[in-house]
Write a protein that holds these residues in place. Structure first.
Motif, mmCIF file in Angstrom:
data_model
loop_
_atom_site.group_PDB
_atom_site.id
_atom_site.type_symbol
_atom_site.label_atom_id
_atom_site.label_comp_id
_atom_site.label_asym_id
_atom_site.label_seq_id
_atom_site.Cartn_x
_atom_site.Cartn_y
_atom_site.Cartn_z
ATOM 1 N N ARG A 28 0.626 -1.441 -0.001
ATOM 2 C CA ARG A 28 0.277 -0.390 0.065
ATOM 3 C C ARG A 28 1.526 1.728 -0.221
ATOM 4 O O ARG A 28 2.425 1.275 0.351
ATOM 5 C CB ARG A 28 -0.977 0.363 1.080
ATOM 6 N N TYR A 29 0.593 2.135 -0.284
ATOM 7 C CA TYR A 29 1.541 3.099 -0.138
ATOM 8 C C TYR A 29 1.339 4.037 1.014
ATOM 9 O O TYR A 29 -0.014 3.724 2.084
ATOM 10 C CB TYR A 29 0.511 4.765 -0.862
ATOM 11 N N THR B 271 -3.960 15.209 -9.319
ATOM 12 C CA THR B 271 -5.004 15.402 -8.272
ATOM 13 C C THR B 271 -6.219 14.628 -9.515
ATOM 14 O O THR B 271 -6.958 15.081 -8.621
ATOM 15 C CB THR B 271 -4.948 16.529 -7.382
ATOM 16 N N ARG C 242 3.016 11.849 -3.801
ATOM 17 C CA ARG C 242 2.237 10.533 -4.536
ATOM 18 C C ARG C 242 1.248 11.839 -5.839
ATOM 19 O O ARG C 242 1.357 11.845 -7.307
ATOM 20 C CB ARG C 242 0.957 10.157 -4.386
ATOM 21 N N ASP C 243 0.525 12.891 -5.506
ATOM 22 C CA ASP C 243 0.234 14.040 -5.565
ATOM 23 C C ASP C 243 0.520 14.748 -6.869
ATOM 24 O O ASP C 243 0.000 14.868 -8.016
ATOM 25 C CB ASP C 243 -0.494 14.453 -5.116
ATOM 26 N N PRO D 222 1.549 7.323 4.239
ATOM 27 C CA PRO D 222 1.269 8.453 3.877
ATOM 28 C C PRO D 222 2.541 9.199 3.668
ATOM 29 O O PRO D 222 2.236 10.440 3.479
ATOM 30 C CB PRO D 222 1.891 8.509 5.993
ATOM 31 N N SER D 223 3.485 8.889 3.991
ATOM 32 C CA SER D 223 4.632 9.908 3.787
ATOM 33 C C SER D 223 5.028 9.884 2.482
ATOM 34 O O SER D 223 5.307 10.999 1.776
ATOM 35 C CB SER D 223 6.184 9.807 4.564
ATOM 36 N N GLU D 224 4.405 9.196 1.605
ATOM 37 C CA GLU D 224 4.230 9.189 0.268
ATOM 38 C C GLU D 224 3.004 9.820 -0.244
ATOM 39 O O GLU D 224 2.958 10.039 -2.385
ATOM 40 C CB GLU D 224 4.005 7.647 -0.622
ATOM 41 N N LYS D 225 1.717 10.260 0.145
ATOM 42 C CA LYS D 225 0.828 11.161 -0.647
ATOM 43 C C LYS D 225 1.150 12.003 -1.467
ATOM 44 O O LYS D 225 1.017 13.081 -2.448
ATOM 45 C CB LYS D 225 -0.332 11.736 0.575
ATOM 46 N N ASN D 226 2.064 13.445 -0.534
ATOM 47 C CA ASN D 226 2.764 14.170 -1.585
ATOM 48 C C ASN D 226 2.779 14.011 -2.462
ATOM 49 O O ASN D 226 2.749 14.933 -3.415
ATOM 50 C CB ASN D 226 3.531 15.122 -0.198
#
Length: 344
Positions: free
Chosen positions: A273-274, A313, A282-283, A276-280
């Protein structure tokens, strides 16, 4: 019975093998327990034996023991000098409890097994030399406690014989320990892939009893799935005794434990899974469907109207073909993200 296995589900169990590195001195033994506890070890392990039951008077020393202790003192004399009596065991067990570390020991004869059972050790650790001592394994198994079985110097058939002696009922409470019985052992003989072999062959959890110099192989073993790491500890590698040269001093042992805990955290749970630190990121680095030119309200969207660009996004590129043929319900500016709310 299940306490050991419940603990193994939470973390790698780190065993500080004190063995006979106390040199028969109870205060050194306590200092080693204290050092093990402060290093973050989970277990302080000793060796329990009656020399009269363990070996003949003229039993030889191993080459590494001769190198470490010379030939002036026989093996029988050495073991009589370093043995711990029943009261010593009770005192050291209590000292472990007060130091918040598990007391354990390896028995080498029936009487020693009985003593350790009376002391309520949570599991029996069986040394590699006893893996073919099937009567001893049967006696250990009769108490129904978990067994941590070292497999140094053995082959798969001998391990099968040992497990048969332990019995089908208690087999599920066994942890096999890969090890090489040399002190110190050579890296090129470590054969760490055996960890996988033992796990796949016997469908049992596997640990690593590390007799090599340094901490690297223990760390690799954790990466390979070892559930227990056992490593000798000493106050000073220059002390006289058979195992000091293959041991870690307290600061080294602490460093090993800290690195094991970091590796455990890094191994994770295996669920892809991705994070939390990857969200920025990733977007930012993923792409969305955008307008390649101005699209007027009411126009039917064609392939030429669309492009795929960063950021990620907006609508995912996998929906590109679904968008083609839809009608714009609003004006969509060139190079802007296409939104579902502007389509029908």
């Amino acid at each position: 019975m299940d306490n050991l296995f419940k603990l193994l589900k939470k973390k790698v169990l780190v065993v500080a093998e004190i063995g006979c590195n106390h040199n028969g001195d109870k205060q050194i033994a306590k200092n080693l327990i204290k050092a093990a506890a402060e290093s973050g070890a989970d277990v302080a392990k000793f060796q329990t034996f009656n020399p009269d039951e363990l070996l003949t008077i003229d039993a030889p020393k191993a080459l590494y023991q001769i190198k470490a202790t010379g030939t002036k003192e026989t093996q029988f004399e050495r073991l009589n000098r370093v043995k711990l009596n029943e009261e010593d065991h009770k005192e050291l067990r209590d000292y472990c409890e007060n130091s918040n570390i598990i007391f354990s020991s390896s028995p080498f004869d029936h009487q020693s097994v009985d003593l350790l059972h009376e002391l309520e050790v949570p599991f029996f650790k069986v040394g590699s030399g006893e893996i073919t001592n099937l009567p001893l394994l049967e006696h250990i198994s009769s108490y129904g406690k978990p067994i941590v079985l070292s497999t140094g110097m053995s082959n798969l058939d001998e391990i099968k014989d040992a497990l048969n002696a332990i019995g089908e009922k208690n087999r599920k409470h066994v942890v096999l320990m890969h090890c090489v019985s040399d002190y110190p052992s050579k890296w090129e003989e470590s054969n760490l892939k055996v960890i996988h072999t033992l796990r796949n062959t016997f469908s049992l959890p596997v640990g690593f009893s590390d007799h090599s110099v340094g901490i690297e192989l223990s760390l690799v073993a954790v990466g390979l799935g070892a559930v227990i790491i056992e490593k000798h500890i000493t106050l000073d590698r220059d002390m006289i005794g058979g195992d000091h040269k293959a041991s870690l001093e307290p600061d080294e042992f602490k460093s090993m434990v800290e690195k094991i805990r970091k590796i455990e955290a890094a191994l994770g749970d295996g669920i892809k899974r991705y994070m939390p630190s990857e969200k920025n990121v990733r977007d930012i680095v993923r792409k969305s469907v955008v307008a390649s030119r101005n699209i007027l309200k009411g126009n039917k969207i064609t392939d030429d109207d669309l492009a795929i660009k960063r950021p990620g996004t907006g609508i995912k590129p996998k929906y590109l073909n679904k968008i083609i043929g839809m009608t714009a319900t609003v004006d969509i500016a060139e190079d802007s993200l296409v939104q579902w709310s502007g389509l029908k």
